[in-house]
Every structure is written in structure tokens, then in C-alpha cells.
Design a protein around this motif. Structure first.
Motif, PDB file in Angstrom:
ATOM      1  N   LEU A 125     -16.206 -12.323   6.768  1.00 11.17           N
ATOM      2  CA  LEU A 125     -15.158 -12.928   5.954  1.00 11.17           C
ATOM      3  C   LEU A 125     -13.857 -12.401   6.544  1.00 11.17           C
ATOM      4  O   LEU A 125     -13.602 -11.201   6.505  1.00 11.17           O
ATOM      5  CB  LEU A 125     -15.342 -12.442   4.519  1.00 11.17           C
ATOM      6  CG  LEU A 125     -14.445 -13.005   3.424  1.00 11.17           C
ATOM      7  CD1 LEU A 125     -14.621 -14.499   3.304  1.00 11.17           C
ATOM      8  CD2 LEU A 125     -14.804 -12.330   2.094  1.00 11.17           C
ATOM      9  N   ILE A 126     -13.082 -13.316   7.154  1.00 14.44           N
ATOM     10  CA  ILE A 126     -11.830 -12.851   7.753  1.00 14.44           C
ATOM     11  C   ILE A 126     -10.651 -13.447   7.005  1.00 14.44           C
ATOM     12  O   ILE A 126     -10.791 -14.433   6.268  1.00 14.44           O
ATOM     13  CB  ILE A 126     -11.743 -13.187   9.262  1.00 14.44           C
ATOM     14  CG1 ILE A 126     -11.903 -14.684   9.508  1.00 14.44           C
ATOM     15  CG2 ILE A 126     -12.794 -12.417  10.040  1.00 14.44           C
ATOM     16  CD1 ILE A 126     -11.771 -15.072  10.973  1.00 14.44           C
ATOM     17  N   GLY A 127      -9.496 -12.839   7.196  1.00 14.52           N
ATOM     18  CA  GLY A 127      -8.305 -13.323   6.506  1.00 14.52           C
ATOM     19  C   GLY A 127      -7.205 -12.291   6.614  1.00 14.52           C
ATOM     20  O   GLY A 127      -7.469 -11.128   6.916  1.00 14.52           O
ATOM     21  N   ALA A 128      -5.976 -12.728   6.333  1.00 11.28           N
ATOM     22  CA  ALA A 128      -4.821 -11.849   6.473  1.00 11.28           C
ATOM     23  C   ALA A 128      -4.781 -10.822   5.346  1.00 11.28           C
ATOM     24  O   ALA A 128      -5.584 -10.871   4.415  1.00 11.28           O
ATOM     25  CB  ALA A 128      -3.543 -12.677   6.485  1.00 11.28           C
ATOM     26  N   ASN A 129      -3.812  -9.929   5.409  1.00 11.73           N
ATOM     27  CA  ASN A 129      -3.620  -8.954   4.335  1.00 11.73           C
ATOM     28  C   ASN A 129      -3.379  -9.665   3.018  1.00 11.73           C
ATOM     29  O   ASN A 129      -2.608 -10.615   2.956  1.00 11.73           O
ATOM     30  CB  ASN A 129      -2.383  -8.076   4.599  1.00 11.73           C
ATOM     31  CG  ASN A 129      -2.614  -7.123   5.750  1.00 11.73           C
ATOM     32  OD1 ASN A 129      -2.016  -7.258   6.804  1.00 11.73           O
ATOM     33  ND2 ASN A 129      -3.500  -6.190   5.556  1.00 11.73           N
ATOM     34  N   GLY A 130      -4.057  -9.193   1.989  1.00  8.23           N
ATOM     35  CA  GLY A 130      -3.824  -9.755   0.665  1.00  8.23           C
ATOM     36  C   GLY A 130      -4.528 -11.074   0.417  1.00  8.23           C
ATOM     37  O   GLY A 130      -4.298 -11.728  -0.603  1.00  8.23           O
ATOM     38  N   ALA A 131      -5.414 -11.487   1.334  1.00  5.43           N
ATOM     39  CA  ALA A 131      -6.093 -12.773   1.162  1.00  5.43           C
ATOM     40  C   ALA A 131      -7.119 -12.704   0.026  1.00  5.43           C
ATOM     41  O   ALA A 131      -7.439 -13.724  -0.589  1.00  5.43           O
ATOM     42  CB  ALA A 131      -6.778 -13.175   2.464  1.00  5.43           C
ATOM     43  N   GLY A 132      -7.639 -11.522  -0.233  1.00  3.51           N
ATOM     44  CA  GLY A 132      -8.643 -11.387  -1.291  1.00  3.51           C
ATOM     45  C   GLY A 132      -9.998 -10.928  -0.800  1.00  3.51           C
ATOM     46  O   GLY A 132     -10.993 -11.012  -1.517  1.00  3.51           O
ATOM     47  N   LYS A 133     -10.036 -10.395   0.414  1.00  2.00           N
ATOM     48  CA  LYS A 133     -11.324  -9.980   0.999  1.00  2.00           C
ATOM     49  C   LYS A 133     -11.926  -8.803   0.223  1.00  2.00           C
ATOM     50  O   LYS A 133     -13.097  -8.828  -0.141  1.00  2.00           O
ATOM     51  CB  LYS A 133     -11.113  -9.578   2.474  1.00  2.00           C
ATOM     52  CG  LYS A 133     -10.454 -10.669   3.309  1.00  2.00           C
ATOM     53  CD  LYS A 133     -10.271 -10.253   4.754  1.00  2.00           C
ATOM     54  CE  LYS A 133      -9.365  -9.048   4.973  1.00  2.00           C
ATOM     55  NZ  LYS A 133      -7.959  -9.262   4.616  1.00  2.00           N
ATOM     56  N   THR A 134     -11.089  -7.784   0.007  1.00  3.43           N
ATOM     57  CA  THR A 134     -11.584  -6.619  -0.727  1.00  3.43           C
ATOM     58  C   THR A 134     -11.998  -7.011  -2.138  1.00  3.43           C
ATOM     59  O   THR A 134     -13.034  -6.570  -2.645  1.00  3.43           O
ATOM     60  CB  THR A 134     -10.498  -5.525  -0.764  1.00  3.43           C
ATOM     61  OG1 THR A 134     -10.220  -5.130   0.578  1.00  3.43           O
ATOM     62  CG2 THR A 134     -10.944  -4.316  -1.561  1.00  3.43           C
TER      63      THR A 134
END
Ligand SMILES: Nc1ncnc2c1ncn2[C@@H]1O[C@H](COP(=O)(O)OP(=O)(O)OP(=O)(O)O)[C@@H](O)[C@H]1O
Ligand SMILES: [Mg+2]
Lengths: 292, 235
Positions: B32-41
Motif C-alpha cells: 500500500l503506497i501513498g504520500a505522507n498523510g494519505a492514511g496508510k498507517t
């Protein structure tokens, strides 16, 4: 010199009691970051339960101690579930005010049931005393110190060797990471309250025997002093609470022995102010936890 | 094995996850990739039960686990390596690993798994009596991974395991992830290092401000123009 040794003996006895109370403060603070101001009152309840067990239950020292510890453990867990748990996600000041409320509640409920007068504790231990030169060590002091040491060893064992103890440490370090290990935070907090309160209960019985008098407001001052002891040792640190308790106890007996017993309480709080200025994190406390 | 259906998560008024759905099949590495703050965590925390959902479903092997507590999910085989190496710094390396097996009772197998972890990460064996806080960043990362394996997970959630590590170590961590997967553990990997993540992943999802905007095999996404531009620094 003998006067000095006598004060050391008295200081260690009193200090062991403070240390037992301070442990509860520090363990609860360690795990939920709450200064449990009702802790001194749990200690008072312990003293009364011990009183009842000895007077009406005709129990000896150890059974009475055990009954007091178990009762206080239960009361501690109930206090946490009823008063603090609902506030776990609210501000710290709200929890603190609640703790003060619980403290007053326990004091005045107790007063309602047993009255405000001071009672004298029944004699369960022999009056025998040992004389080493002119230094007197009485049987009560020996019981106090040995009981305190035994309980502290037990605590060290629980915290470092048992699963529950490891869970307690993990939750106090990082509750989320602890949950990811499968640790139930709620029950771990309950265990912490149970152990801390049981120790306060033991301290209550010991102090009743030592000073021979109890009353519903007896928890306030020793509670505050034990809190100072916990802060001095570094709140959250178990060895710190032990060292802090002994330091405060010794300091108090020295001030009353050499100076004026009227100043002993003032001395303790002056000490608190000095610690907070010089080393706010206490002797063994951590300044801040690093998070990478 | 793991299926997320229309998951919604809020932090107060912030709508952190908007109706996301994703699937991880048995034996896969899904990233699952995405920028900072995308909601991954947030996604991983919600799967582990640390965050509450306001809608949607999480299924493990077809059974809803949406409302189970975090410890119950660990018991069912979901293990997480959280963001930022959440070791227990005051405890020893050994105690950290021991806590990883907190819910297990099979003493003999725990011992075996401990040996396996030490074999996989020899440095941890060397440092077993040291407090974990004294380990270097890379060693701490190995410790959290070892700790997560100690629960014998069916699915391992990894949150930015390469964060803050030197390039050589990053490569090592990724090869260890691949090994763990080949040894039979399903993996959901959150990464900002998209190129590395896509190179080992069977499939991938792209998260953007709380929504999944793209998905496909690792190769497909690595080739896609948008991904090249947004996450791989290509043109
Ligand atoms: N505890 C919180 N309270 C309020 N908002 C939060 C909280 N945690 C995360 N958020 C917000 O939710 C959104 C998603 O955060 P999340 O940590 O899931 O992002 P991320 O994709 O993991 O980012 P990063 O790559 O920086 O780790 C962000 O806008 C963040 O500010
Ligand atoms: Mg993140």
C-alpha cells in the motif's frame, strides 16, 4: 551518635511505610499517567480493615494484613473501573480532579460509618524491644521493615519475572505497542491498581500498629508525603519509589529528632519544592522518552 | 485471506479513510503506497484494531473481525510492525521478543521460533541481554520484525520498515521481507519507498488522501505513468 542511630532506625521504619504507599502512586502513574490522589485514602481504608480484622475478627498480624491487602486491592480496582476508566481519553486535569473527588468521597464515607474520632489500634505484636546500647529497636519496627522488604521483593519478582508484570511494563511504556503483542490494556491496568492498592493496605495496617492510632483523615498527610517520595525517586520508577520512601522517612525523623517535630511536614514539602527545581524528573526518572 | 470492504475511519472531523476496499490473498505480498498523510498507517492500525471504524467491514478468512479487540486479532494471526519502531526501549532484546509471543502457550515452539528469529537476525542473538533502547536504528527495526514474527502470524502488517535506514540496510530489510513471505507468511506492506515496495510486491494499491485511487500488480504500477511521476520521481 546513638541519637543518630536511633533516628536511622526510626527513619527506616517510617520510610518503609512511605515506600509501600509510594509504590502505588508510581505504578499507577507509570501506567495511566494519573496522580491517584485517592491512594492515601485506600491506605486509610487498609488501616481500618486491619483494625476490624484484629478487633472483631480476632485475627493475628499476618491474617489481618492479608485481609487488608485483599480488601484494598478490590477497592482499588473498583475505583479505577468506576471513576477513572470512563475518563481515560479525556484531559489529565479532569482525571486529576476526579481523583481528588474520589479521595474526599472515601474520607467522608468512612467518617459517616465509623465517626471522625481517633481510635487506638489493638496490640497484635509483642511489646518486646531490643536494646543495642541505648538504641532501641522494637518488635513493631522489625515487623514493619521485614514486611515491607518482603513485599518489595515480591513486587520486583512480579514485575520482572511474571507475564502480568511484563505486560504492566509494556503497557506503561507504550500501550498501543503492548496491544499489538496481544496484551489487554484494561486488565493490565486493573492488576496495577490491585497491586498498588494492596500495598497501600499493608502500609495502613503497619502504620496503625506503629503509631497506634487511626482515623478517617489519616491518609491525607502520609499520602502526600508518599507522593513526594515517588516524585523524588522519579515518578514511574519502582526502585525510585523505594529509595524516595526511605529518604523521606529518614528525613522526617531527623527533622523531628534534631530540630522540631513541628517542622517535619514543612521540611518534606520544602524538599519537594527543591527537587522540582533541581531535578524535576526525580532521582531515577526519565526526562522524556525518546520516540524515533 | 484479508478483505477490507468500504472502510471508513474518522479522527474527530477528519475523514482519514474514505470507503476503502482491498484484498490480500494467502501467500501474497501486497503493498500500500501513498504520500505522507494519505492514511496508510490509519489503515494498518484499523486492521489491527487500534482505531475504530465508523463503517465498513474487515474480514479475516471470511469472518468479520471488525469489532474484535486488538489482542483478539493478534490471537487470530494478525501481527503488526508499527511505524517508527515501537520497541520497548527499557526492556531487553530478549524480553521484547518474548512479548511478541505473549499470547502463545506452546513453550517448545516458542523456543524454536526464538531460535529462528536469532538465526534470521544474528545481531539480535548477540545483543539479547542488552536493553532494546541501546540498539541502532537498523537493529531496532530487526527487533520489531522479529518480535512480530514471534506471534507466528498468518498475516504480517509492516508499516514503513525501511524508514530512516541506510540504502544498504533498506535492501537487506526488503530481502528479509521476501524471505519471510516465502517461508509462508502473507504480507501487507506499507511503504513510501515505492520502487522497492513495488519490486517485491505481487500486487499494490495506491492511497491518496484517504481513498484508493489505483491498484494492480506490482509490475503494472511500477510501469504506470502516474506512479512514475508521483512516487518514483520519474518523468
Ligand atoms: N491521532 C490522530 N488524530 C488526528 N488526526 C490524525 C491522527 N492520526 C492521523 N491523523 C490524520 O489522518 C490522516 C492520515 O494519517 P496517517 O498517519 O494514516 O497517514 P500515513 O499515510 O501513514 O502518513 P505517513 O506516510 O506520513 O506515515 C492524516 O491527515 C493525519 O493528519
Ligand atoms: Mg504512516
Amino acid at each position: 551518635m546513638e541519637q543518630f542511630l536511633q533516628q536511622v532506625v526510626n527513619g527506616i521504619s517510617l520510610g518503609s511505610i512511605y515506600a509501600l504507599i509510594a509504590l502505588g502512586y508510581t505504578m499507577v502513574y507509570g501506567i495511566i499517567k494519573l496522580i491517584n490522589f485517592a491512594h492515601g485514602d485506600v491506605y486509610m481504608i487498609g488501616a481500618f480493615v486491619g483494625f476490624a480484622a484484629i478487633t472483631y475478627g480476632k485475627m493475628g498480624f499476618f491474617p489481618a494484613l492479608l485481609v487488608a491487602m485483599i480488601s484494598c486491592a478490590i477497592i482499588g480496582v473498583v475505583i479505577e473501573k468506576v471513576a477513572y476508566k470512563p475518563l481515560r481519553n479525556s484531559t489529565r486535569i479532569a482525571a486529576l480532579i476526579t481523583a481528588i473527588g474520589v479521595s474526599l468521597f472515601l474520607e467522608y464515607v468512612m467518617m459517616f460509618f465509623v465517626g471522625a474520632e481517633v481510635r487506638s489500634y489493638p496490640k497484635v505484636l509483642t511489646e518486646k524491644a531490643f536494646h543495642l546500647g541505648s538504641v532501641v529497636i522494637n518488635m513493631q519496627q522489625i515487623y514493619i521493615v521485614l514486611t515491607a522488604i518482603a513485599l518489595m521483593i515480591l513486587l520486583q519478582f512480579i514485575v520482572h519475572k511474571t507475564k502480568t508484570g511484563k505486560a504492566m511494563r509494556a503497557v506503561s511504556i507504550d500501550p498501543d505497542a503492548a496491544q499489538l503483542m496481544g496484551i489487554k490494556v484494561d486488565s493490565t491496568i486493573s492488576y496495577t491498581f490491585a497491586i498498588g492498592s494492596a500495598f497501600a493496605g499493608a502500609a495502613g495496617v503497619l502504620v496503625g500498629i506503629y503509631y497506634n492510632s487511626i482515623d478517617p483523615l489519616m491518609g491525607i498527610l502520609p499520602g502526600l508525603k508518599a507522593f513526594v517520595a515517588a516524585v523524588f525517586g522519579g515518578i514511574g520508577s519502582i526502585p525510585g519509589a523505594m529509595i524516595g520512601g526511605l529518604t523521606i522517612g529518614t528525613m522526617e525523623t531527623f527533622v523531628s529528632g534534631y530540630g522540631n517535630s513541628m517542622y517535619r511536614d514543612a521540611a518534606v514539602f520544602l524538599f519537594l519544592i527543591v527537587i522540582l527545581i533541581i531535578k524535576p524528573s526525580g532521582l531515577l526518572g526519565k526526562n522524556t522518552r525518546e520516540k524515533v | 485471506m484479508l478483505e477490507i470492504k468500504n472502510l471508513n475511519v474518522y479522527y474527530g472531523v477528519i475523514h482519514a479513510l474514505k470507503d476503502i476496499s482491498l484484498t490480500v490473498n494467502e501467500g501474497e505480498i501486497v503493498t500500500l503506497i501513498g504520500a505522507n498523510g494519505a492514511g496508510k498507517t490509519t489503515t494498518l492500525r484499523t486492521i489491527s484494531g487500534l482505531n475504530k471504524t465508523t463503517g465498513g467491514e474487515i474480514l479475516l478468512e471470511g469472518k468479520a473481525i471488525t469489532y474484535l479487540s486488538a489482542p483478539e486479532r493478534v490471537k487470530l494471526g494478525i501481527s503488526q510492525v508499527p511505524e517508527g519502531r515501537r520497541i520497548f526501549p527499557e526492556m531487553t532484546v530478549f524480553e521484547n521478543l518474548e512479548l511478541g509471543a505473549y499470547l502463545r502457550k506452546d513453550k517448545n515452539n516458542i523456543k524454536k521460533d526464538l531460535e529462528n528469529v536469532y538465526q534470521r537476525f544474528p545481531i539480535l542473538a548477540e545483543r539479547r541481554r542488552q536493553t532494546a533502547g541501546t540498539l541502532s536504528g537498523g537493529e531496532q527495526q530487526m527487533l520489531v520484525m522479529g518480535r512480530a514474527l514471534m506471534s507466528r502470524p498468518r498475516i504480517l502488517l509492516l508499516d514503513e520498515p525501511s524508514m530512516g535506514l541506510a540504502p544498504l540496510l533498506v535492501r537487506e530489510i526488503f530481502s528479509i521481507i521476501k524471505d519471510i513471505n516465502e517461508a509462508g507468511t502473507t504480507i501487507l506492506l506499507v511503504e513510501q519507498n515505492a520502487s522497492m515496495a513495488l519490486s517485491i510486491a505481487h500486487r499494490a494499491y495506491v492511497l491518496e488522501t484517504g481513498s484508493i485511487v489505483m491498484s494492480g500488480t506490482g509490475e503494472e504500477l511500477a510501469r504506470s505513468n502516474e506512479i512514475q511521476k508521483a512516487y518514483l520521481g520519474g518523468e
